[in-house]
Motif scaffolding. Sequence first.
Motif, PDB file in Angstrom:
ATOM      1  N   GLY A 128       0.794  -1.219   0.000  1.00 22.08           N
ATOM      2  CA  GLY A 128       0.000   0.000   0.000  1.00 22.08           C
ATOM      3  C   GLY A 128       0.830   1.275   0.000  1.00 22.08           C
ATOM      4  O   GLY A 128       0.297   2.359  -0.178  1.00 22.08           O
ATOM      5  N   ASP A 129       2.131   1.146   0.215  1.00 23.31           N
ATOM      6  CA  ASP A 129       3.008   2.316   0.282  1.00 23.31           C
ATOM      7  C   ASP A 129       2.430   3.352   1.258  1.00 23.31           C
ATOM      8  O   ASP A 129       2.439   4.551   0.996  1.00 23.31           O
ATOM      9  CB  ASP A 129       3.195   2.931  -1.110  1.00 23.31           C
ATOM     10  N   CYS A 130       1.919   2.863   2.399  1.00 24.91           N
ATOM     11  CA  CYS A 130       1.402   3.764   3.425  1.00 24.91           C
ATOM     12  C   CYS A 130       2.566   4.351   4.215  1.00 24.91           C
ATOM     13  O   CYS A 130       3.699   3.872   4.116  1.00 24.91           O
ATOM     14  CB  CYS A 130       0.468   3.006   4.362  1.00 24.91           C
ATOM     15  N   THR A 327      -3.169   8.651   2.136  1.00 21.00           N
ATOM     16  CA  THR A 327      -2.007   7.754   2.090  1.00 21.00           C
ATOM     17  C   THR A 327      -1.593   7.241   3.458  1.00 21.00           C
ATOM     18  O   THR A 327      -0.775   6.325   3.553  1.00 21.00           O
ATOM     19  CB  THR A 327      -0.802   8.462   1.439  1.00 21.00           C
ATOM     20  N   TYR A 328      -2.150   7.803   4.522  1.00 22.69           N
ATOM     21  CA  TYR A 328      -1.810   7.408   5.891  1.00 22.69           C
ATOM     22  C   TYR A 328      -1.935   5.896   6.052  1.00 22.69           C
ATOM     23  O   TYR A 328      -1.010   5.217   6.516  1.00 22.69           O
ATOM     24  CB  TYR A 328      -2.750   8.139   6.847  1.00 22.69           C
ATOM     25  N   PHE A 347       5.475  11.422   1.743  1.00 26.92           N
ATOM     26  CA  PHE A 347       4.664  10.326   1.212  1.00 26.92           C
ATOM     27  C   PHE A 347       4.628  10.454  -0.301  1.00 26.92           C
ATOM     28  O   PHE A 347       5.140  11.429  -0.865  1.00 26.92           O
ATOM     29  CB  PHE A 347       3.247  10.365   1.793  1.00 26.92           C
ATOM     30  N   THR A 348       4.064   9.448  -0.959  1.00 24.82           N
ATOM     31  CA  THR A 348       3.855   9.543  -2.392  1.00 24.82           C
ATOM     32  C   THR A 348       2.396   9.849  -2.655  1.00 24.82           C
ATOM     33  O   THR A 348       1.505   9.268  -2.033  1.00 24.82           O
ATOM     34  CB  THR A 348       4.257   8.238  -3.104  1.00 24.82           C
ATOM     35  N   ALA A 349       2.148  10.773  -3.568  1.00 25.77           N
ATOM     36  CA  ALA A 349       0.795  11.235  -3.830  1.00 25.77           C
ATOM     37  C   ALA A 349      -0.079  10.091  -4.357  1.00 25.77           C
ATOM     38  O   ALA A 349       0.416   9.180  -5.025  1.00 25.77           O
ATOM     39  CB  ALA A 349       0.822  12.380  -4.837  1.00 25.77           C
ATOM     40  N   PRO A 350      -1.384  10.125  -4.065  1.00 26.38           N
ATOM     41  CA  PRO A 350      -2.286   9.096  -4.583  1.00 26.38           C
ATOM     42  C   PRO A 350      -2.350   9.116  -6.107  1.00 26.38           C
ATOM     43  O   PRO A 350      -2.250  10.187  -6.733  1.00 26.38           O
ATOM     44  CB  PRO A 350      -3.647   9.486  -3.986  1.00 26.38           C
ATOM     45  N   GLY A 353      -6.470   4.183  -8.839  1.00 24.41           N
ATOM     46  CA  GLY A 353      -6.318   2.767  -8.509  1.00 24.41           C
ATOM     47  C   GLY A 353      -5.804   2.529  -7.110  1.00 24.41           C
ATOM     48  O   GLY A 353      -5.916   1.409  -6.591  1.00 24.41           O
ATOM     49  N   ASP A 354      -5.254   3.564  -6.469  1.00 27.80           N
ATOM     50  CA  ASP A 354      -4.831   3.424  -5.073  1.00 27.80           C
ATOM     51  C   ASP A 354      -6.049   3.200  -4.186  1.00 27.80           C
ATOM     52  O   ASP A 354      -7.120   3.778  -4.412  1.00 27.80           O
ATOM     53  CB  ASP A 354      -4.114   4.682  -4.603  1.00 27.80           C
ATOM     54  N   ILE A 355      -5.870   2.370  -3.162  1.00 34.01           N
ATOM     55  CA  ILE A 355      -6.948   2.092  -2.211  1.00 34.01           C
ATOM     56  C   ILE A 355      -6.487   2.498  -0.815  1.00 34.01           C
ATOM     57  O   ILE A 355      -5.401   2.110  -0.374  1.00 34.01           O
ATOM     58  CB  ILE A 355      -7.340   0.601  -2.218  1.00 34.01           C
ATOM     59  N   SER A 356      -7.313   3.266  -0.148  1.00 32.71           N
ATOM     60  CA  SER A 356      -7.015   3.719   1.208  1.00 32.71           C
ATOM     61  C   SER A 356      -8.026   3.137   2.181  1.00 32.71           C
ATOM     62  O   SER A 356      -9.221   3.091   1.900  1.00 32.71           O
ATOM     63  CB  SER A 356      -7.067   5.247   1.268  1.00 32.71           C
TER      64      SER A 356
END
Length: 682
Positions: A128-130, A327-328, A347-350, A353-356
């Motif tokens: 998730g790269d959280c 992104t937390y 952090f890396t910006a959303p 397709g990213d899921i939080s």
Amino acid sequence: MKRRHKVAYHQTSLISLSLISTLIAPYFAFIFAARANAAPRTPDKSVNCEILVVGGGLSGVATAYEGLLAGRTVCLTEITDWLGGQISAQGTSALDERPTQRARQFYSRGYLELRNRIERKYGELNPGDCWVSDSCFLPRDAHNILNQMLKDAEKRGRGKLQWFPNTVIKDLDISTNGKIINSAIAIQHQPVKGSPPLNTLTLSQSIGDAYRYQNSSRFNKTIISFIPQQSKTNAPKWYVVDASETGEIIALADVPYRLGIDARSYLEPSSSSTTNDPYCTQGFTYTFAMEATKEPQQQKMPPFYLQYSPYFSYELTRLANFDLVFTYRRIWSPRKGKPATFGGVKFTAPTPGDISMQNWTWGNDYRPGTARDNLVYTRQQLQGTGQLKPGGWMGGLRTESLRKAEENALSFFYWLYAGTTDSQLGNGVKQPRTNNKLLTGINSPMGTAHGLSKYPYMREGRRVIGRPSWGQPGGFGIWEIDISRRDYNDEYYRKTLPADMYRRLRAALSGLEAVSVIEGRVSPDKAMRRTRSTIFPDSVGIGHYAIDFHPCMVNSPPEAPGNIERPGERRGAGQAYPFQIALRAMIPQKIDNLLVGGKSIATSHIAAAAYRVHSFEWSAGAAAGTVAAFAIKNAVAPYQLVDDLPKSEPQLEALKRLLKQNGNPTAFPDTSIFNENWDNWR
């Protein structure tokens, strides 16, 4: 190269009116049914167990894991159909860990295996790269990984696993002398043919039905009698482990327990109350998953949104950024976004397709704190609703608060999408972000038609009171001062605590100078403060996390405009030393074959705020499984391992050697009363 796996699920971009209506519908019928609960029918089957584990969360899975490796027959029940609790059915699939423990990989063997399997699944530990954790992942995958772990443990240890999803304990048969659980009656439910599948309804809609013996229009019930396997010894033939999220079995068995705030004392000096308050527990949370989209989405405002919107906030100026919040706890990121920074956090910006996964204090946390809306019923409330009568148990939770927490969570999603108000920071801070959608459907990350987690993330429930012990004649417990790094020289404690209480506090923290402080030969302010947690001679596990609070709200309902957190609740929050899990904290009063794991061990309200995260739950479960297997093999009851403390307990030492041999540490490296150098453990 990191591998990325395709994630398939049904996506719904609208919170439909039909979905909303289901949240309000038939829960009233279940309340009335609970009051007129019919007598049980004859059990459909009997199942033999050596270890009955109630609750399939991380603690319950760890208990089963060690029991199976020890060659025992384990029965494991769970109210949902997923294993893993926090990281699956509750949706909080972001491992809460401390840097030093993580860097040294100093965990129970099963927890290390879990982390390794997550990494093998995705090709990396953090798909998730959280930024809140080193590992954020999909809840469904957590269930599958744990399921395979138990199957493998069953083979390796030649134990026997009997897994009962969608199953609740309804009644206990306790011996006439009150010391032994002879059997347990459970209800397992499955959908009626032609009816909607499981996880179509929210928990508030289905929990009442789940605890009723009778078949319904939605569920067929199987009544199961769990009984011990035959044994030739006089010692207990089986053990029941309460690994539930709210301490269900300790309530149903009616053993002594605490709930909510403990009265201020020298053991709990930061308590926000001079008296006990059982109604103020930490907030609970229905998590949900949302996806970043390329195109703006169309969402309908939930009909109850305006009721809850006055509550929502980014909370702090340094957190007031949508991308930061998204992104937390981002649990899936198919491609990396551009580097970003806000409030000192990188952090890396959303990207689309990213899921939080959302789990936010001034968001989908629901924080009741009065007798009118508390979620976990007190003993008095259980008596008043008839739940302590034979056949009367209905789970011990307030269904109305579950329903409102579900509405609150769906409203929080809409606030993230379209909201422009902020209860703590004022208007103008929050801007709409319409390129997002709530993920719903049985194949979605949460595995539910409505998109909310199957069960709320529970931070605190009932906490057992251990048996009277040396130094604690009223019942053993682990308290604030056993773990906190707080500087109690703070002027607040000198002014707030009565003189005698302050002296006892300083004495308790002073180690070898304690007697001199109590007798007045050494000033409390001059006594050397120990810089480690309390060392327990009966430690059977470890944990490390900050004392982290999500306090209850002052007024009812929690979402009322202008409502505030209970004043003083966060005073006890802060850093903690690496701590231990005492066996005495897992042994309830009265009943000899009941063990307690997970969040319901004997801790205070403040200590519980640290004793609740993932690795601790696993360590407590590993201890419970090992203790139960050891007790069966050696024909000894767990309380007999600690009843002569502080004198030597040879069988306790044998148990601790077994835990260490199996890769389940009971102490952190260099733990000693002479080692005062714990500042590097963060």
